[in-house]
Motif scaffolding. Structure first.
Motif, PDB file in Angstrom:
ATOM      1  N   MET A   1      45.498  45.399  48.374  1.00 36.39           N
ATOM      2  CA  MET A   1      44.923  45.978  47.180  1.00 36.39           C
ATOM      3  C   MET A   1      45.162  47.485  47.205  1.00 36.39           C
ATOM      4  O   MET A   1      44.711  48.175  48.101  1.00 36.39           O
ATOM      5  CB  MET A   1      43.423  45.714  47.128  1.00 36.39           C
ATOM      6  N   ASP A   2      45.847  47.957  46.196  1.00 39.38           N
ATOM      7  CA  ASP A   2      46.082  49.395  46.094  1.00 39.38           C
ATOM      8  C   ASP A   2      45.346  49.942  44.869  1.00 39.38           C
ATOM      9  O   ASP A   2      44.597  49.228  44.191  1.00 39.38           O
ATOM     10  CB  ASP A   2      47.578  49.709  46.064  1.00 39.38           C
ATOM     11  N   GLU A   3      45.555  51.218  44.590  1.00 38.44           N
ATOM     12  CA  GLU A   3      44.871  51.864  43.473  1.00 38.44           C
ATOM     13  C   GLU A   3      45.191  51.199  42.132  1.00 38.44           C
ATOM     14  O   GLU A   3      44.324  51.068  41.267  1.00 38.44           O
ATOM     15  CB  GLU A   3      45.249  53.349  43.432  1.00 38.44           C
ATOM     16  N   THR A   4      46.420  50.746  41.965  1.00 31.82           N
ATOM     17  CA  THR A   4      46.809  50.074  40.720  1.00 31.82           C
ATOM     18  C   THR A   4      46.050  48.763  40.551  1.00 31.82           C
ATOM     19  O   THR A   4      45.569  48.448  39.460  1.00 31.82           O
ATOM     20  CB  THR A   4      48.330  49.830  40.686  1.00 31.82           C
ATOM     21  N   ASP A   5      45.925  47.986  41.647  1.00 28.96           N
ATOM     22  CA  ASP A   5      45.158  46.736  41.578  1.00 28.96           C
ATOM     23  C   ASP A   5      43.709  47.017  41.177  1.00 28.96           C
ATOM     24  O   ASP A   5      43.132  46.299  40.354  1.00 28.96           O
ATOM     25  CB  ASP A   5      45.191  46.003  42.919  1.00 28.96           C
TER      26      ASP A   5
ATOM     27  N   VAL B   1      52.479  43.528  36.062  1.00 28.21           N
ATOM     28  CA  VAL B   1      51.025  43.409  35.916  1.00 28.21           C
ATOM     29  C   VAL B   1      50.617  41.944  36.046  1.00 28.21           C
ATOM     30  O   VAL B   1      49.655  41.612  36.743  1.00 28.21           O
ATOM     31  CB  VAL B   1      50.551  44.006  34.574  1.00 28.21           C
ATOM     32  N   LYS B   2      51.360  41.051  35.409  1.00 24.56           N
ATOM     33  CA  LYS B   2      51.048  39.616  35.497  1.00 24.56           C
ATOM     34  C   LYS B   2      51.125  39.139  36.941  1.00 24.56           C
ATOM     35  O   LYS B   2      50.253  38.397  37.401  1.00 24.56           O
ATOM     36  CB  LYS B   2      51.991  38.796  34.618  1.00 24.56           C
ATOM     37  N   ARG B   3      52.152  39.559  37.671  1.00 26.27           N
ATOM     38  CA  ARG B   3      52.281  39.163  39.084  1.00 26.27           C
ATOM     39  C   ARG B   3      51.077  39.641  39.894  1.00 26.27           C
ATOM     40  O   ARG B   3      50.538  38.912  40.711  1.00 26.27           O
ATOM     41  CB  ARG B   3      53.567  39.719  39.700  1.00 26.27           C
ATOM     42  N   ARG B   4      50.650  40.874  39.645  1.00 26.92           N
ATOM     43  CA  ARG B   4      49.509  41.424  40.385  1.00 26.92           C
ATOM     44  C   ARG B   4      48.222  40.655  40.057  1.00 26.92           C
ATOM     45  O   ARG B   4      47.451  40.324  40.950  1.00 26.92           O
ATOM     46  CB  ARG B   4      49.325  42.910  40.064  1.00 26.92           C
ATOM     47  N   VAL B   5      47.999  40.381  38.780  1.00 30.86           N
ATOM     48  CA  VAL B   5      46.796  39.639  38.385  1.00 30.86           C
ATOM     49  C   VAL B   5      46.851  38.225  38.956  1.00 30.86           C
ATOM     50  O   VAL B   5      45.856  37.722  39.502  1.00 30.86           O
ATOM     51  CB  VAL B   5      46.616  39.637  36.852  1.00 30.86           C
TER      52      VAL B   5
ATOM     53  N   SER C   1      44.476  34.819  45.532  1.00 27.98           N
ATOM     54  CA  SER C   1      43.819  35.237  46.773  1.00 27.98           C
ATOM     55  C   SER C   1      42.298  35.151  46.681  1.00 27.98           C
ATOM     56  O   SER C   1      41.601  35.341  47.675  1.00 27.98           O
ATOM     57  CB  SER C   1      44.230  36.664  47.142  1.00 27.98           C
ATOM     58  N   GLY C   2      41.776  34.883  45.482  1.00 25.89           N
ATOM     59  CA  GLY C   2      40.340  34.746  45.309  1.00 25.89           C
ATOM     60  C   GLY C   2      39.613  36.037  44.974  1.00 25.89           C
ATOM     61  O   GLY C   2      38.390  36.045  44.857  1.00 25.89           O
TER      62      GLY C   2
END
Length: 142
Positions: A1-5, A34-38, A44-45
């Protein structure tokens, strides 16, 4: 998890129906990224679901309160949750360490309705004491 997440999570907490396109523009990534991150956060829950926020007052359930519940020392935690879970007005049950044993969030129509709910909880036979805290206002990070 980074700042963008974390930024994406903040945006989704503010508006769960926000489009990937809107979020991508705000964080400076492609829609696909963005879709990949979401999707990764869902898999991952980290993101457990999406819900609608409801104005309970407009539904006639404008009074919110928290009720502290105290139980006999031998009451199993699962019974604490079960004693309040079936009551329609109960929104959440929090079992906690110390005194009291549980904190129950309720929504009701009026003060008479609140009294009926508390009386009903007390009738379960397992509760040794209650304390009711009326909500005057609230703020949530969501």
């Amino acid at each position: 998890m980074d700042e963008t997440d974390h930024s994406l999570l903040r945006m989704l907490r503010e508006d769960g129906r926000r489009t990937f396109s809107e979020m991508a523009a705000e964080v400076g990534l492609s829609v696909a990224a963005v879709k990949r991150r979401v999707d990764r956060m869902r898999e991952s829950g980290v993101i457990t679901g999406f819900t609608a926020q409801v104005d309970h007052a407009k539904l006639g359930w404008g009074i919110e309160a928290f009720v502290e519940l105290r139980y006999a020392g031998t009451t199993p935690v699962r019974e604490i949750v079960a004693s309040a879970y079936t009551v329609q007005e109960v929104q959440a049950v929090f079992t906690i360490a110390g005194d009291p044993d549980a904190l129950v969030q309720v929504r009701v129509r009026d003060l008479d309705h609140l009294q009926q709910v508390i009386d009903g909880l007390r009738r379960s036979g397992q509760i040794t004491g209650t304390k009711t805290l009326m909500v005057l206002g609230s703020w949530s990070r969501a």
